[in-house]
Scaffold this motif. Structure first.
Motif, PDB file in Angstrom:
ATOM      1  N   ARG A  32       8.218  80.750  72.713  1.00  0.00           N
ATOM      2  CA  ARG A  32       7.565  82.048  72.590  1.00  0.00           C
ATOM      3  C   ARG A  32       8.406  83.088  73.316  1.00  0.00           C
ATOM      4  N   ASP A  33       8.271  84.346  72.895  1.00  0.00           N
ATOM      5  CA  ASP A  33       9.103  85.387  73.471  1.00  0.00           C
ATOM      6  C   ASP A  33       8.323  86.682  73.596  1.00  0.00           C
ATOM      7  N   LYS A  34       8.703  87.457  74.590  1.00  0.00           N
ATOM      8  CA  LYS A  34       8.117  88.773  74.846  1.00  0.00           C
ATOM      9  C   LYS A  34       9.278  89.743  74.976  1.00  0.00           C
ATOM     10  N   ASP A  35       9.570  90.459  73.877  1.00  0.00           N
ATOM     11  CA  ASP A  35      10.750  91.323  73.813  1.00  0.00           C
ATOM     12  C   ASP A  35      10.371  92.778  74.067  1.00  0.00           C
ATOM     13  N   CYS A  36      11.135  93.409  74.948  1.00  0.00           N
ATOM     14  CA  CYS A  36      11.058  94.861  75.113  1.00  0.00           C
ATOM     15  C   CYS A  36      12.321  95.431  74.460  1.00  0.00           C
ATOM     16  N   ILE A  37      12.147  96.046  73.314  1.00  0.00           N
ATOM     17  CA  ILE A  37      13.271  96.512  72.506  1.00  0.00           C
ATOM     18  C   ILE A  37      13.484  97.998  72.802  1.00  0.00           C
ATOM     19  N   GLU A  38      14.511  98.301  73.569  1.00  0.00           N
ATOM     20  CA  GLU A  38      14.732  99.672  74.024  1.00  0.00           C
ATOM     21  C   GLU A  38      15.650 100.439  73.072  1.00  0.00           C
ATOM     22  N   ASP A  39      15.330 101.707  72.876  1.00  0.00           N
ATOM     23  CA  ASP A  39      16.162 102.651  72.122  1.00  0.00           C
ATOM     24  C   ASP A  39      16.598 102.071  70.778  1.00  0.00           C
ATOM     25  N   LEU A  40      15.630 101.676  69.997  1.00  0.00           N
ATOM     26  CA  LEU A  40      15.882 101.158  68.654  1.00  0.00           C
ATOM     27  C   LEU A  40      15.943 102.337  67.691  1.00  0.00           C
ATOM     28  N   ARG A  41      17.053 102.452  66.960  1.00  0.00           N
ATOM     29  CA  ARG A  41      17.227 103.599  66.071  1.00  0.00           C
ATOM     30  C   ARG A  41      16.275 103.519  64.884  1.00  0.00           C
ATOM     31  N   VAL A  42      15.730 104.661  64.511  1.00  0.00           N
ATOM     32  CA  VAL A  42      14.851 104.774  63.357  1.00  0.00           C
ATOM     33  C   VAL A  42      15.625 105.458  62.234  1.00  0.00           C
ATOM     34  N   TYR A  43      15.737 104.787  61.094  1.00  0.00           N
ATOM     35  CA  TYR A  43      16.408 105.359  59.924  1.00  0.00           C
ATOM     36  C   TYR A  43      15.344 106.088  59.094  1.00  0.00           C
ATOM     37  N   LEU A  44      15.316 107.398  59.225  1.00  0.00           N
ATOM     38  CA  LEU A  44      14.284 108.201  58.583  1.00  0.00           C
ATOM     39  C   LEU A  44      14.561 108.374  57.094  1.00  0.00           C
ATOM     40  N   THR A  45      13.503 108.693  56.371  1.00  0.00           N
ATOM     41  CA  THR A  45      13.687 109.048  54.965  1.00  0.00           C
ATOM     42  C   THR A  45      14.377 110.412  54.884  1.00  0.00           C
ATOM     43  N   LYS A  46      14.879 110.732  53.711  1.00  0.00           N
ATOM     44  CA  LYS A  46      15.653 111.974  53.549  1.00  0.00           C
ATOM     45  C   LYS A  46      14.827 113.194  53.896  1.00  0.00           C
ATOM     46  N   GLY A  47      13.580 113.245  53.432  1.00  0.00           N
ATOM     47  CA  GLY A  47      12.726 114.390  53.743  1.00  0.00           C
ATOM     48  C   GLY A  47      12.380 114.458  55.215  1.00  0.00           C
ATOM     49  N   SER A  48      12.130 113.299  55.846  1.00  0.00           N
ATOM     50  CA  SER A  48      11.797 113.277  57.264  1.00  0.00           C
ATOM     51  C   SER A  48      12.988 113.682  58.119  1.00  0.00           C
ATOM     52  N   GLN A  49      14.187 113.309  57.699  1.00  0.00           N
ATOM     53  CA  GLN A  49      15.381 113.674  58.458  1.00  0.00           C
ATOM     54  C   GLN A  49      15.587 115.182  58.457  1.00  0.00           C
ATOM     55  N   CYS A  50      15.305 115.835  57.344  1.00  0.00           N
ATOM     56  CA  CYS A  50      15.435 117.295  57.278  1.00  0.00           C
ATOM     57  C   CYS A  50      14.471 117.970  58.246  1.00  0.00           C
ATOM     58  N   VAL A  51      13.267 117.401  58.386  1.00  0.00           N
ATOM     59  CA  VAL A  51      12.281 117.951  59.316  1.00  0.00           C
ATOM     60  C   VAL A  51      12.739 117.750  60.756  1.00  0.00           C
ATOM     61  N   LEU A  52      13.239 116.562  61.081  1.00  0.00           N
ATOM     62  CA  LEU A  52      13.660 116.266  62.447  1.00  0.00           C
ATOM     63  C   LEU A  52      14.831 117.136  62.886  1.00  0.00           C
ATOM     64  N   ASP A  53      15.762 117.448  61.969  1.00  0.00           N
ATOM     65  CA  ASP A  53      16.941 118.234  62.321  1.00  0.00           C
ATOM     66  C   ASP A  53      16.578 119.634  62.820  1.00  0.00           C
ATOM     67  N   THR A  54      15.411 120.144  62.443  1.00  0.00           N
ATOM     68  CA  THR A  54      14.995 121.489  62.863  1.00  0.00           C
ATOM     69  C   THR A  54      13.790 121.467  63.789  1.00  0.00           C
ATOM     70  N   ALA A  55      13.291 120.280  64.158  1.00  0.00           N
ATOM     71  CA  ALA A  55      12.086 120.172  64.980  1.00  0.00           C
ATOM     72  C   ALA A  55      12.423 120.310  66.453  1.00  0.00           C
ATOM     73  N   ALA A  56      11.411 120.723  67.238  1.00  0.00           N
ATOM     74  CA  ALA A  56      11.592 120.847  68.684  1.00  0.00           C
ATOM     75  C   ALA A  56      11.571 119.478  69.360  1.00  0.00           C
ATOM     76  N   GLY A  57      10.931 118.508  68.746  1.00  0.00           N
ATOM     77  CA  GLY A  57      10.841 117.162  69.312  1.00  0.00           C
ATOM     78  C   GLY A  57      10.020 116.281  68.388  1.00  0.00           C
ATOM     79  N   ALA A  58       9.889 115.023  68.752  1.00  0.00           N
ATOM     80  CA  ALA A  58       9.119 114.084  67.941  1.00  0.00           C
ATOM     81  C   ALA A  58       8.541 113.005  68.846  1.00  0.00           C
ATOM     82  N   ARG A  59       7.443 112.450  68.396  1.00  0.00           N
ATOM     83  CA  ARG A  59       6.753 111.396  69.153  1.00  0.00           C
ATOM     84  C   ARG A  59       6.290 110.326  68.178  1.00  0.00           C
ATOM     85  N   VAL A  60       6.693 109.078  68.420  1.00  0.00           N
ATOM     86  CA  VAL A  60       6.320 107.981  67.530  1.00  0.00           C
ATOM     87  C   VAL A  60       4.848 107.655  67.697  1.00  0.00           C
TER      88      VAL A  60
END
Length: 280
Positions: A32-60
């Motif tokens: 069994r394992d208990k993984d803390c996966i730090e700073d995992l990159r999120v590959y956004l969809t094309k429309g979401s990436q356009c929003v993030l490029d101009t956003a002040a910030g984001a929260r998962v």
């Protein structure tokens, strides 16, 4: 005196009632394992990436496990052990702060790979079944016919934190290979490069990995399993009183108490808890 009976199937039917030979899978090793996966990159969809490029910030907001790919290979220096490479594919849902009243939703994919080495026992038998298809997609080859089967049990990950970075601040990462079946789960194209800003998430994940081999066992049979519950063809056909069922549920007092951000490992640097899973 006669020799003792050695046939389990006929030796003492009064003691066993009846015995049966069954085919099942024996667990040779597990972990069994208990993984803390730090700073995992999120590959956004094309429309979401356009929003993030101009956003002040984001929260998962949450993460959901879409699929798990498992590969089993023998360890070269120990024929009894096998290397299990597991790749997890997560769907990530986030909120982007754009200055509007309501945050804009962001969708994307995160990929995490881990490895475990377990004992799978040695087997020289080649196992073929009537549904074996050599050479077809997802079929098996002769070299794989005596390998154990890997099983992975995993919960949906917990979101522990997230951050947005400019591309110039990001470390170079190896290009990820995303199967076509995973890409088709998103209604827009995933952005793998050429982005200005990137979303990263920290996840907490619990998992169990085990290796199994086919085995034939003799087990005692007391009786055949016949269902005792009658089939119900409508939601209201159960005889149990709903109020009686509700009275047995304990009062959730803990859910009425405010939960602070003073528990270790559950908050970000800005003291906002992000310890949640999809659907909660």
């Amino acid at each position: 005196m006669s020799d003792p009976c050695t046939d389990t199937l006929r030796c003492d039917p009064g003691d066993l009632n009846q015995a049966m030979s069954i085919h099942t899978r024996k667990i040779t090793d597990s972990c069994r394992d208990k993984d803390c996966i730090e700073d995992l990159r999120v590959y956004l969809t094309k429309g979401s990436q356009c929003v993030l490029d101009t956003a002040a910030g984001a929260r998962v907001r949450c993460a959901e496990l879409l699929y798990t790919y498992i590969d089993v290979e023998p360890v070269a220096f120990d024929r009894n052990h096998y290397c299990i490479d597991v790749t997890f594919y997560y769907q990530i849902l986030a909120d982007a702060m754009t200055g509007a009243i309501h945050p804009a939703p962001l969708y994307g994919l995160a990929v995490f790979t881990k490895r475990a080495i377990l004992c799978g026992e040695d087997s020289r038998a080649h196992i073929f079944r009537s549904d074996t298809r050599i050479g077809e997609p997802d079929g098996i080859t002769r070299i794989h016919t005596n390998r154990p089967t890997a099983v992975v049990e995993v919960l949906d990950p917990m979101v522990l934190g997230s951050k947005v970075r400019d591309v110039c601040e990001c470390k170079e990462q190896t290009a990820v290979q995303i199967p076509a079946a995973i890409r088709s789960m998103f209604d827009d194209e995933l952005v793998l490069g050429g982005d200005r800003r990137r979303l990263f998430v920290t996840l907490g994940q619990f998992s169990i990995v085990r290796l199994e081999r086919d085995a034939q066992l003799i087990v005692p049979v007391l009786d055949y399993s016949i269902p005792t519950k009658e089939c119900c063809d409508s939601p209201g056909c159960t005889a149990e009183d709903p109020c009686e069922m509700f009275s047995r549920i304990p009062f959730p007092a803990a859910q009425f108490a405010p939960s602070g951000c003073d528990k270790p490992g559950r908050c970000q640097e800005d003291d906002r808890c992000e310890y949640t899973t999809c659907g909660n």
